[in-house]
Design a protein around this motif. Structure first.
Motif, PDB file in Angstrom:
ATOM      1  N   UNK B 144       0.838  -1.209   0.000  1.00  0.00           N
ATOM      2  CA  UNK B 144       0.000   0.000   0.000  1.00  0.00           C
ATOM      3  C   UNK B 144       0.872   1.257   0.000  1.00  0.00           C
ATOM      4  N   UNK B 145       0.287   2.403  -0.317  1.00  0.00           N
ATOM      5  CA  UNK B 145       1.045   3.653  -0.218  1.00  0.00           C
ATOM      6  C   UNK B 145       1.662   3.786   1.177  1.00  0.00           C
ATOM      7  N   UNK B 163      11.148   1.388  -9.566  1.00  0.00           N
ATOM      8  CA  UNK B 163      11.289   2.692  -8.886  1.00  0.00           C
ATOM      9  C   UNK B 163      10.199   3.652  -9.360  1.00  0.00           C
ATOM     10  N   UNK B 164      10.004   3.710 -10.674  1.00  0.00           N
ATOM     11  CA  UNK B 164       9.032   4.667 -11.218  1.00  0.00           C
ATOM     12  C   UNK B 164       7.589   4.291 -10.862  1.00  0.00           C
ATOM     13  N   UNK B 165       7.267   3.002 -10.961  1.00  0.00           N
ATOM     14  CA  UNK B 165       5.890   2.596 -10.618  1.00  0.00           C
ATOM     15  C   UNK B 165       5.625   2.817  -9.134  1.00  0.00           C
ATOM     16  N   UNK B 166       6.593   2.491  -8.295  1.00  0.00           N
ATOM     17  CA  UNK B 166       6.399   2.683  -6.850  1.00  0.00           C
ATOM     18  C   UNK B 166       6.211   4.164  -6.537  1.00  0.00           C
ATOM     19  N   UNK B 167       7.028   5.011  -7.133  1.00  0.00           N
ATOM     20  CA  UNK B 167       6.860   6.457  -6.906  1.00  0.00           C
ATOM     21  C   UNK B 167       5.447   6.870  -7.287  1.00  0.00           C
ATOM     22  N   UNK B 168       4.984   6.343  -8.425  1.00  0.00           N
ATOM     23  CA  UNK B 168       3.664   6.686  -8.919  1.00  0.00           C
ATOM     24  C   UNK B 168       2.569   6.255  -7.941  1.00  0.00           C
ATOM     25  N   UNK B 169       2.798   5.139  -7.269  1.00  0.00           N
ATOM     26  CA  UNK B 169       1.786   4.571  -6.375  1.00  0.00           C
ATOM     27  C   UNK B 169       2.052   4.884  -4.887  1.00  0.00           C
ATOM     28  N   UNK B 192      16.596  10.619  -8.753  1.00  0.00           N
ATOM     29  CA  UNK B 192      15.802  11.502  -9.617  1.00  0.00           C
ATOM     30  C   UNK B 192      14.623  10.767 -10.256  1.00  0.00           C
ATOM     31  N   UNK B 193      14.787   9.462 -10.458  1.00  0.00           N
ATOM     32  CA  UNK B 193      13.663   8.669 -10.972  1.00  0.00           C
ATOM     33  C   UNK B 193      12.596   8.440  -9.901  1.00  0.00           C
ATOM     34  N   UNK B 296       0.684   5.296 -18.177  1.00  0.00           N
ATOM     35  CA  UNK B 296       1.877   5.828 -17.492  1.00  0.00           C
ATOM     36  C   UNK B 296       2.991   6.160 -18.475  1.00  0.00           C
ATOM     37  N   UNK B 297       3.120   5.339 -19.522  1.00  0.00           N
ATOM     38  CA  UNK B 297       4.168   5.604 -20.520  1.00  0.00           C
ATOM     39  C   UNK B 297       3.840   6.860 -21.325  1.00  0.00           C
ATOM     40  N   UNK B 298       2.567   7.025 -21.677  1.00  0.00           N
ATOM     41  CA  UNK B 298       2.178   8.207 -22.455  1.00  0.00           C
ATOM     42  C   UNK B 298       2.335   9.501 -21.653  1.00  0.00           C
ATOM     43  N   UNK B 299       2.031   9.412 -20.356  1.00  0.00           N
ATOM     44  CA  UNK B 299       2.165  10.585 -19.478  1.00  0.00           C
ATOM     45  C   UNK B 299       3.608  10.889 -19.111  1.00  0.00           C
ATOM     46  N   UNK B 300       4.524  10.000 -19.441  1.00  0.00           N
ATOM     47  CA  UNK B 300       5.917  10.197 -19.034  1.00  0.00           C
ATOM     48  C   UNK B 300       6.179   9.794 -17.595  1.00  0.00           C
TER      49      UNK B 300
END
Lengths: 344, 344
Positions: B144-145, B163-169, B192-193, B296-300
């Motif tokens: 969970x967050x 790293x990127x998916x976790x940051x997103x979630x 930075x990621x 997520x890929x389209x949004x960067x």
């Protein structure tokens, strides 16, 4: 029987982990008075298990005051609120309570009554190994009659229980033991218990029993050894199979090839029956399990492990024998409190 | 665009496992004609992944005729029964089909249309790593967050996606990398990621980030390294945690301490996204997952891995670079078919 009021009880304790022979001492303590929903118990018999020795040695992440994972006791006195038990009943505790003591008071709800027709050794060794084996065969992957289970340490206390339960349920067992003098004798002993195949660690590496289709590849492996031996079990598991670990006799980690996890969907889990007992969701399964186990023990379908009763006063003998290699894989030493009791 | 009737296609093939540079050769083959419910595809781009190299080397228990785990293609011709796609659509295959070829005919139902706004590199690398990471974060234990995930090989293609998916979630990540020259540069890149913490293999052994309560102990570990490094992840997992293995870069087995399985209820599992795609029960989750990932890929919010496009004719360059250590952990080499296509 004594009412306990003027008596003292005794127990084995240790303060710092170490060699059990050095750190364990016997001390007396006042006989406890049971609380409202508690019963006062006198221990009848309590095994010295390898796990107990390992706890005292500090090899497991667990420290207790008075050791002892299991044992059978007799109800000596009831707290005023106790309804389900009566004086004289035989009980086991479904929680780690420290059984290496003459007396203890416990809440009624952690106790399971066991029939007196069950032998003392059968009852004293009922808490730990039989439930561990039962849960391993039931909870990790579906094992049906005709399927195969593979295990190492097949002559361990749990190993021989697994052989007997599988025979009872129509499941084939492939059993791995260490090579030793008179290995054929041990193989015959295990086969007479119901083992389908018995192999030494060398033999299991090259067996063709799965390749030739004589047996289905196992979906379940039971591991109490670790190291390369466990890797052999993993190698023989079928796609999607599970290795359940309940011990680590070799004191080596388990070597898991990455490809087994990724390409054969193998899973590794561990079992600690103490944790299992503590979970409320398991309370219903617990009753059914003990009914099954007690029935199998009473019918002789399950046998108590080979054991020696040792007078509680001579506990050092039981510790020494359990510490020796023979103790670990041979007979179980059970502390016998009958002499202590007869003093009252 | 060509109708393909008089053309030949070409593909990379090998007969025996070995060093890809030696065993892989290019051959031509007749342009396939799509069956009733098939479409003829022209490949646009196909990565050379470490897993492809390992398959050709024979390190994985899998042999194929034409390698290539993933890639993006353009619909060139429709079989008469095809309803869901039209000529010009961009698609990826949700099954191992062998993408190192200029053309292939595939059944409509194994194809997923991807929006053309998605970059070619993003689409070409969508089949394998993003779903692997997505499933690892979703399917093994609830994260969970505010929770923590620990991983090794944090600079791998999957590592940076995690790293990127976790940051997103809203999930914290503890990331382990090998020590190297300019390690601070890599740490900064990963932070930075979105990496919460980045440690070298030495630093993770002594970190107090869990002890001090700055982070919750992780219930999930992602392992692509194995050996002692994986044992460190296991050590930091919380009671009941899971280590999911998706690679074995160190070529060493995973060392699992018995006590982790027994006393901390740790579980080990592996993931193979190819198996996951093959299971019918996952078909519904598949659609939702790709919708999420493409969004997520389209949004960067997710970036394509650092990559180099290499003309298909120069495939040996891509193989050599992927084989080198830098290729394995640095840039991804993607076969680019645009030059081949422009000949038609």
């Amino acid at each position: 029987m004594s009412n306990g009021s003027a008596l003292t009880a005794s127990r084995l304790v240790y303060s710092e982990p170490g060699d059990p022979i050095n750190v364990i001492r016997k001390e007396t303590f006042p006989l406890p008075e049971p609380g409202d929903q508690e019963v006062l118990l006198e221990m009848l018999a309590a095994p010295v298990n390898p796990v107990d020795v390992n706890i005292v040695q500090g090899k497991y992440p667990m420290q207790v005051e008075c050791p002892g994972y299991e044992g059978v006791a007799r109800v000596m006195k009831l707290g005023p609120g106790v309804r389900s038990l009566k004086v004289g009943d035989h009980v086991i505790a479904l929680r780690y309570v420290g059984t290496w003591r003459t007396h203890l008071a416990l809440p009624e709800q952690v106790l399971l009554q066991v029939p007196k027709e069950l032998g003392i050794a059968e009852a004293a060794t009922l808490t730990c190994n039989p439930p561990t084996v039962y849960r391993m065969l039931k909870d990790y992957v579906e094992v049906k009659p005709g399927d195969t289970v593979i295990q190492n340490g097949a002559n361990s206390a749990c190993g021989v229980l697994a052989i007997q339960m599988c025979r009872q349920w129509g499941i084939n067992t492939v059993n791995v033991i260490r090579d030793r003098p008179n290995v054929e004798e041990l193989k015959t002993f295990l086969k007479n218990l119901g083992a389908t195949y018995v192999f030494t660690e060398e033999e299991i590496k090259t067996t063709d029993v799965f390749k030739t289709g004589r047996l289905e590849k196992p979906m379940l492996g039971l591991n109490c050894v670790g190291g390369k031996n466990a890797a052999q079990l993993i190698r023989h598991l079928d796609f999607g199979g599970v290795l359940v670990t309940y011990g680590g006799m070799s004191m080596e980690p388990i070597y898991v090839p990455t490809s087994a996890l990724i390409f054969r969907d193998i899973r590794l889990e561990g079992i600690n029956i103490n944790n299992w007992f503590d979970q409320e969701k398991n309370f219903a399964d617990r009753a059914k399990m003990f009914k099954d186990l007690i029935s199998m023990l009473k019918n002789g379908q399950l046998k108590a492990p080979p054991h020696v009763m040792v007078n509680f006063e001579r506990y050092e003998e039981a510790l020494k024998n359990t510490l020796s290699k023979d103790g670990m894989v041979g007979k179980k030493y059970i502390l016998d409190f009958s002499v202590v009791r007869s003093k009252f």
